[in-house]
Design a protein around this motif. Sequence first.
Motif, mmCIF file in Angstrom:
data_model
loop_
_atom_site.group_PDB
_atom_site.id
_atom_site.type_symbol
_atom_site.label_atom_id
_atom_site.label_comp_id
_atom_site.label_asym_id
_atom_site.label_seq_id
_atom_site.Cartn_x
_atom_site.Cartn_y
_atom_site.Cartn_z
ATOM 1 N N ILE A 197 0.840 -1.212 0.000
ATOM 2 C CA ILE A 197 0.000 0.000 0.000
ATOM 3 C C ILE A 197 0.872 1.259 0.000
ATOM 4 O O ILE A 197 0.669 2.177 -0.796
ATOM 5 N N VAL A 198 1.864 1.271 0.869
ATOM 6 C CA VAL A 198 2.742 2.448 0.921
ATOM 7 C C VAL A 198 3.451 2.640 -0.425
ATOM 8 O O VAL A 198 3.541 3.759 -0.948
ATOM 9 N N LEU A 199 3.912 1.548 -1.002
ATOM 10 C CA LEU A 199 4.628 1.667 -2.279
ATOM 11 C C LEU A 199 3.694 2.116 -3.404
ATOM 12 O O LEU A 199 4.080 2.906 -4.266
ATOM 13 N N ILE A 200 2.468 1.616 -3.373
ATOM 14 C CA ILE A 200 1.512 2.015 -4.412
ATOM 15 C C ILE A 200 1.239 3.506 -4.318
ATOM 16 O O ILE A 200 1.242 4.222 -5.318
ATOM 17 N N VAL A 201 1.047 3.973 -3.100
ATOM 18 C CA VAL A 201 0.694 5.384 -2.933
ATOM 19 C C VAL A 201 1.889 6.291 -3.221
ATOM 20 O O VAL A 201 1.821 7.192 -4.057
ATOM 21 N N LEU A 202 3.004 6.005 -2.561
ATOM 22 C CA LEU A 202 4.176 6.858 -2.774
ATOM 23 C C LEU A 202 4.720 6.703 -4.192
ATOM 24 O O LEU A 202 5.290 7.634 -4.754
ATOM 25 N N GLY A 203 4.541 5.529 -4.756
ATOM 26 C CA GLY A 203 5.041 5.290 -6.106
ATOM 27 C C GLY A 203 4.063 5.745 -7.173
ATOM 28 O O GLY A 203 4.309 5.563 -8.353
ATOM 29 N N ASN A 204 2.941 6.324 -6.719
ATOM 30 C CA ASN A 204 1.954 6.876 -7.648
ATOM 31 C C ASN A 204 1.455 5.822 -8.651
ATOM 32 O O ASN A 204 1.418 6.047 -9.847
ATOM 33 N N LEU A 205 1.092 4.654 -8.111
ATOM 34 C CA LEU A 205 0.613 3.587 -8.987
ATOM 35 C C LEU A 205 -0.912 3.518 -8.935
ATOM 36 O O LEU A 205 -1.500 3.833 -7.908
ATOM 37 N N PRO A 206 -1.553 3.118 -10.008
ATOM 38 C CA PRO A 206 -3.008 2.989 -10.009
ATOM 39 C C PRO A 206 -3.444 1.727 -9.278
ATOM 40 O O PRO A 206 -3.315 0.620 -9.803
ATOM 41 N N ALA A 207 -3.967 1.901 -8.060
ATOM 42 C CA ALA A 207 -4.303 0.747 -7.225
ATOM 43 C C ALA A 207 -5.353 -0.143 -7.894
ATOM 44 O O ALA A 207 -5.251 -1.362 -7.867
ATOM 45 N N GLY A 208 -6.356 0.489 -8.511
ATOM 46 C CA GLY A 208 -7.432 -0.280 -9.125
ATOM 47 C C GLY A 208 -6.918 -1.192 -10.216
ATOM 48 O O GLY A 208 -7.249 -2.370 -10.269
ATOM 49 N N TYR A 209 -6.068 -0.641 -11.049
ATOM 50 C CA TYR A 209 -5.504 -1.432 -12.141
ATOM 51 C C TYR A 209 -4.716 -2.619 -11.597
ATOM 52 O O TYR A 209 -4.875 -3.752 -12.051
ATOM 53 N N LEU A 210 -3.880 -2.344 -10.608
ATOM 54 C CA LEU A 210 -3.047 -3.417 -10.066
ATOM 55 C C LEU A 210 -3.914 -4.511 -9.448
ATOM 56 O O LEU A 210 -3.666 -5.698 -9.644
ATOM 57 N N MET A 211 -4.967 -4.108 -8.715
ATOM 58 C CA MET A 211 -5.826 -5.106 -8.092
ATOM 59 C C MET A 211 -6.510 -5.954 -9.165
ATOM 60 O O MET A 211 -6.654 -7.163 -9.022
ATOM 61 N N LYS A 212 -6.911 -5.289 -10.244
ATOM 62 C CA LYS A 212 -7.556 -6.023 -11.327
ATOM 63 C C LYS A 212 -6.595 -7.060 -11.909
ATOM 64 O O LYS A 212 -6.950 -8.202 -12.147
ATOM 65 N N ARG A 213 -5.348 -6.621 -12.093
ATOM 66 C CA ARG A 213 -4.345 -7.546 -12.627
ATOM 67 C C ARG A 213 -4.152 -8.722 -11.682
ATOM 68 O O ARG A 213 -4.078 -9.871 -12.096
ATOM 69 N N VAL A 214 -4.078 -8.411 -10.381
ATOM 70 C CA VAL A 214 -3.832 -9.455 -9.394
ATOM 71 C C VAL A 214 -4.968 -10.474 -9.414
ATOM 72 O O VAL A 214 -4.754 -11.681 -9.376
ATOM 73 N N LEU A 215 -6.211 -9.978 -9.530
ATOM 74 C CA LEU A 215 -7.346 -10.894 -9.526
ATOM 75 C C LEU A 215 -7.462 -11.632 -10.848
ATOM 76 O O LEU A 215 -7.876 -12.775 -10.912
ATOM 77 N N TRP A 216 -7.092 -10.930 -11.916
ATOM 78 C CA TRP A 216 -7.216 -11.505 -13.252
ATOM 79 C C TRP A 216 -6.290 -12.700 -13.422
ATOM 80 O O TRP A 216 -6.606 -13.675 -14.087
ATOM 81 N N VAL A 217 -5.120 -12.580 -12.819
ATOM 82 C CA VAL A 217 -4.190 -13.701 -12.842
ATOM 83 C C VAL A 217 -4.753 -14.763 -11.911
ATOM 84 O O VAL A 217 -4.676 -14.643 -10.717
#
Lengths: 350, 256, 270
Positions: free
Chosen positions: C62-82
């Motif tokens: 979570i900290v890396l996603i926020v500080l790294g300015n990553l799109p959380a929704g997209y990443l979660m979708k990828r994680v679930l999609w796999v």
Amino acid sequence: MHMADALISPAVGGAFWAASAGLIGYSCKKIKSELSDSKVPLMGVVGAFVFSAQMINFTIPGTGSSGHLGGGMILAILLGPWAGFIVMASILTVQALFFADGGILALGCNIFNMGFWTCFVMYPLVYKKIVRQHHSSQSKLFWGSMIAAVVGLQLGAFNVVLQTVLSGISELPFAGFLAAMQPIHLGIGIVEGFITAGVVAFVVKAQPQLLEITIPQADKSPVSIKLVAASLLIAAVITGGALSWFASGHPDGLEWSMFKTSGAEELDTPDNAVYDKSSGLQEMTAFLPDYGFKESEVAVAAEETAESWPAVSVGTTVSGLVGGLLTLALAFGIGFLLKFKRKIPSPAVS
Amino acid sequence: MSHHIVQTNDLHFTYPDGTIGLAGVSFRITHGESVALVGANGAGKSTLLMHLNGCLLTMRGSVQVGDLPVTKKTCAAIRRSIGMVFQDSDDQLFMPTVFEDVAFGPMNLGLSAEEVEPVVIQALERVDATHLKDRPPYKLSAGEKRRVAIAAVLAMSPDILVMDEPSSSLDPRTRRELIELLQTFKHTKIIATHDLDLALELCPRTIVLGRGRVLADGPTADIFADDDLLAQSRLEKPLSMQNCPRCKGKLSQNQR
Amino acid sequence: MSKTGSIITNVGYLDALARQDSPIHQLDPRAKLLTTLAFIVMVVSFDKYQISAMFPFAIFPIVLIVLGNLPAGYLMKRVLWVTPFAVLVGIFNPFLDRQVLLHIGSVEISGGWVSFASILMRSLLTVLAAFVLVATTGFNTICLALEKIGVPNIFVMQLLFLYRYAFVLAEESGRMVRAWQLRAPLQKAIGIQSFSILLGSLFLRTTSRAQRIYQAMCCRGFEGRLHPAKQLHWTMANTIFLTGFCLLFTVFRFTNPALLLGKLITEIFS
């Protein structure tokens, strides 16, 4: 059949990491001494070739379903065992990072499962024995590729079962899991064998000199049997070590007793020591009543199970869940706070 | 300056499968010249280019670049003075980012990471591609790829530029920009191409190859005016020299 | 080839994310690589019935996603999609381990479900960590870190080439498959025989491409080694990041703050 991080224990993951890293290091050394610089881009691009080939679906005859290529055996045949292994390892690394196929810790297992058997066992001991020269007859070429691909995949699948069971995260019993995995991979292996044989035959026909270039000193067996035996021995020792590490690893409290009790019926020899130990643990947890809910609250739930389940597991688990969710909320809270301070949009999907 | 000379003498080359690549090619290109190398498919253009930088070594005859004959020993030195731009930019841009790709050559020449940076920036500025610095090559358009490929070659500060089909797969506008860019270079240029209009604009001299031999060698305008020669070498008059079908030849026959 | 297309788009997008500039992106790739590894080892080292103790670990991605300015929704979708192998294997747990472990009200929950949930949790955390690593670091920079850590140069070169030409060859194979599709409109997927021939010719094209690449490399002075043009600088921030998170993981691993917090809360409310 990628092994996943979620299914393995650190001991199993670590052991196979070590084994695969050792094999990669050794293969690199071998390639450096045997191949010319020109093979560096060749290996890389052939890796990309297998990688993109894996994305193409094809029909499996008679079933109507579709499959895709594994590629370990093709790589071993087209590039030779050392380069083939390196290329397979690189493909799996990219998959682990970008597609979460497997995972970072399970990468060692996957490289070993899909690269070791094909490149270092099936290639020298089966393929090279059947197909002595690349201008061998079509049928030799076919059977060499087929048998090597099928048996290679069987061994890989066996490894997956072994790793899963050794890790102990999945409940699947060794025999049952094995009985499911081997036939499935027999089917996949035959398909893989057909494709391997087809591609090799095509390449041999179109550019026979290619295989002789990619495999230096085609007549000498590139991998000695001694080395294979030694590697197998090392693998066995590592796996054994991993097993004992796992077995002696002492999971604490509730979980341990749970494991033993639920697994007790499956144990062939009910070990008194284990029973004593687990009941002792249960008593211990019973001595710590404040781990659980106050009795009045869980009375309804506890009454039903009080006799058969004296362990105060209920409260512990519930507090654990409550706490877990709270910490998760806290983590998200921290995330939102940080987000609040930084308002830069992420790039859009291109 | 004698070391920008490229000279071949009775060059022969046959491929392992028996295909004849070159069957006696001789020419001499002097400092600062721009020479177009034209000919039908399979005439031997690419084979010839591969001989100039030692990727292929001659079977009979000789190639000389500057004062050095091209042999296995002199290859390294020769490749410093001859910059080769490949037909498929994807073959040439193999590094992860544009910066690293342009830096690849200079780093192989022994420059340190600090020394290499200004060299790379300068080369990218030369082709007006500084903004692409951190992009991965697969994200570039065909025209951008071509520019970066040229920058990668310029970063090694070669004396001679050799190009294989520089205008292939470029849209008309990008092609125009490329021609304008190449016109600013003072290097000796050898350009193998099917784009005869480009040859006409960039190269005062043209060598026509056919079946591994030199069919003609002379001023570009003269060669493209020789209908018999063009027909024999399976070429066609550049569009800019053809009479305009609409206005029936009212345009001037030759720009130059 | 929508599959090929989407895979390449996703890889390209992760790469685009990695080219951003943020405090996390600026960290040395070695620090991120080692921390991620420590994270994964810690998470999978939990016992199979453990769930609650894993929750605090979510703080790292979570900290890396926020500080790294990553799109959380997209990443979660990828994680679930796999949908990994893990879920397929884990789903058997509820059937095999039916010993009741927990009651919530009158609902009985067996150990199998708990361990299955634990597998899902592990899967989620480890997959997310891998994606976050790539999206904040980029594949090429990870390769650079590998080289610095001591991975053989040949293997690192192999990774770089594979990655670079995966895009080119995916396009090439995509074109070949499209050409095949246009002439076999009634078939859903390629048969094994045509597939072998298609692969065989793709292989031949691949080797001649490799030869051209090698020539291009030689023309620019290649002598068997890639020299990284980028330098890595290990700063204090990296040391703090690495040791800080590792310390945090160790504390989380051995104290189970979630359970302590849960106890505290349940006691307050009772």
